[in-house]
Design an enzyme around this catalytic site. Structure first.
Site, PDB file in Angstrom:
ATOM      1  N   LYS A  60      39.511   2.858   2.755  1.00  0.00           N
ATOM      2  CA  LYS A  60      39.390   4.239   3.252  1.00  0.00           C
ATOM      3  C   LYS A  60      40.514   4.638   4.212  1.00  0.00           C
ATOM      4  O   LYS A  60      40.823   5.810   4.357  1.00  0.00           O
ATOM      5  CB  LYS A  60      38.049   4.437   3.945  1.00  0.00           C
ATOM      6  N   SER A 314      36.328  -3.455  -2.620  1.00  0.00           N
ATOM      7  CA  SER A 314      36.661  -2.268  -1.834  1.00  0.00           C
ATOM      8  C   SER A 314      36.338  -2.332  -0.350  1.00  0.00           C
ATOM      9  O   SER A 314      36.853  -1.518   0.420  1.00  0.00           O
ATOM     10  CB  SER A 314      35.981  -1.044  -2.460  1.00  0.00           C
TER      11      SER A 314
HETATM   12  C1  LIG Z   1      33.929   4.753   0.063  1.00  0.00           C
HETATM   13  C2  LIG Z   1      33.724   3.451  -0.586  1.00  0.00           C
HETATM   14  C3  LIG Z   1      33.632   3.326  -1.992  1.00  0.00           C
HETATM   15  C4  LIG Z   1      33.662   4.502  -2.926  1.00  0.00           C
HETATM   16  O1  LIG Z   1      34.801   5.327  -2.798  1.00  0.00           O
HETATM   17  P1  LIG Z   1      34.749   6.848  -3.289  1.00  0.00           P
HETATM   18  O2  LIG Z   1      36.117   7.350  -3.067  1.00  0.00           O
HETATM   19  O3  LIG Z   1      33.732   7.545  -2.433  1.00  0.00           O
HETATM   20  O4  LIG Z   1      34.321   6.844  -4.712  1.00  0.00           O
HETATM   21  C5  LIG Z   1      33.496   2.061  -2.527  1.00  0.00           C
HETATM   22  N1  LIG Z   1      33.428   0.971  -1.745  1.00  0.00           N
HETATM   23  C6  LIG Z   1      33.495   1.042  -0.398  1.00  0.00           C
HETATM   24  C7  LIG Z   1      33.413  -0.207   0.391  1.00  0.00           C
HETATM   25  C8  LIG Z   1      33.647   2.282   0.231  1.00  0.00           C
HETATM   26  O5  LIG Z   1      33.706   2.352   1.558  1.00  0.00           O
END
Ligand SMILES: *Cc1c(COP(=O)(O)O)cnc(C)c1O
Length: 335
Positions: A60, A314
């Site tokens: 993010k 992510s």
């Molecule tokens: C925000 C987030 C997502 C999803 O991202 P989007 O852009 O909202 O689709 C996936 N994994 C984690 C850890 C996140 O913080």
């Protein structure tokens, strides 16, 4: 996929924004790491994009920094507002501090103290408002209107999408060879939109597969309906992706760039957290393990072998206490 002229123009616009995004003033290029045990178990070569290693423990920071750095001096002086209970809040707080911008972050009253202090320790103001995320969001939008401060969306903004798209730029540079599919976790669709735009423009043969929690499958629902749909309720075990409606800008891209969207259960996420631990000795949060859970299900269902599959890990923002629950459930999934 054969995009129309207009679609191709849209992709080109995003590719240029991605190439120009100055995210490395704050984010780091993360490793694309082989997962040998998982690769052997699945009969395919599995590579993990380690976004859990970012300074705020999720990707993010890329989108938040790219958004804030593009603001005009007047906008910067007025400050920014966002609503988030999690990783976007940490990203905005860190990016704002780096750029000397004042940031107010509206968080639902139920937000764990760990995340509230994560925001405050980065110098941002944490406002606890509303019983759940939609109420905090409404409050933040109102406050932005009243104060003239810029609202920073967690996913529904072209600059945020372009920042997240730098993940794909790194993947293609780190792995120029044969690549069959990239598995992307989906919440509001900012990450997958940026990744899909970049990859479909340059390497359209690579499949883009979205992975959602079965309790917040807003992209799968929208793809089936051919339009954005608001889910009546969402589950929050995978709190990073607990979003009821896919973003408008993101859906404009996903509509024609995403090859497939799959859903996984909470138990599959727990099992995937364990698999990632076994290969890397690192812990991901439930949302962070969506891609690996998706890869496992995909291989089991399609019986592909010998392919190269990338999964985006992510994020890693998980409360230590939640791990007990993860460990208990990890054994429950068929793995
Ligand atoms: C925000 C987030 C997502 C999803 O991202 P989007 O852009 O909202 O689709 C996936 N994994 C984690 C850890 C996140 O913080």
């Amino acid at each position: 996929m054969t995009p129309t002229r207009a679609e191709q123009t849209l992709l080109e616009h995003y590719v240029k924004k991605i190439l120009a995004a100055p995210v490395y003033e704050l984010a780091i290029p993360t490793p694309l790491q082989a997962a040998p045990a998982l690769s052997q178990a699945l009969g395919n070569r599995i590579l993990l994009k380690r976004e859990d290693l970012q300074p705020t423990f999720s990707f993010k920071i890329r989108g938040a920094y790219n958004k804030l750095v593009q603001l005009t001096p007047e906008q910067r002086a007025r400050g920014v507002i966002t609503a988030s209970a999690g990783n976007h809040a940490q990203g905005v707080a860190l990016a704002a501090r780096e750029l000397g911008i004042s940031a107010s972050i509206v968080m639902p009253r139920t937000t764990p103290q760990l995340k509230v202090s994560g925001v405050r320790s980065r110098g941002a103001e944490a406002l606890l408002q509303g019983e759940s995320f939609p109420f905090a969001l409404a409050f933040a939008l109102d406050l932005a209107r009243q104060t003239g401060r810029e609202f920073v969306s967690p996913f529904d903004d072209p600059d945020v999408i372009a920042g997240q798209g730098t993940v794909a730029m790194e993947i293609l540079r780190q792995h120029p060879g044969q690549l069959d599919a990239v598995f992307v976790p989906v919440g509001g669709g900012g990450l997958i939109a940026g990744v899909a735009a970049y990859i479909k423009y340059l390497r359209p043969e690579i499949r883009i597969i979205g992975v959602e929690s079965e309790h917040s499958a807003c992209l799968q629902t929208a793809m089936a309906a051919g339009k954005r749909v608001t889910l009546p309720s969402v589950g929050t075990f995978a709190d990073g992706v607990a979003v009821a409606q896919i973003g408008e800008h993101g859906f404009d891209i996903c509509r024609f760039c995403v090859d497939e969207v799959m859903t996984v259960s909470d138990d599959e996420l727990c099992a995937a957290i364990r698999d990632i631990y076994d290969d890397t000795r690192s812990i991901t949060e439930p949302s962070g393990a969506l891609a690996v859970a998706g890869i496992k299900q995909y291989v089991a269902q399609s019986a592909v072998s010998g392919q190269t599959l990338v999964g985006i890990n992510s994020g890693a923002n998980i409360n230590f206490d939640t791990l007990r629950h993860v460990v208990e459930r990890a054994g429950a999934a068929v793995s």
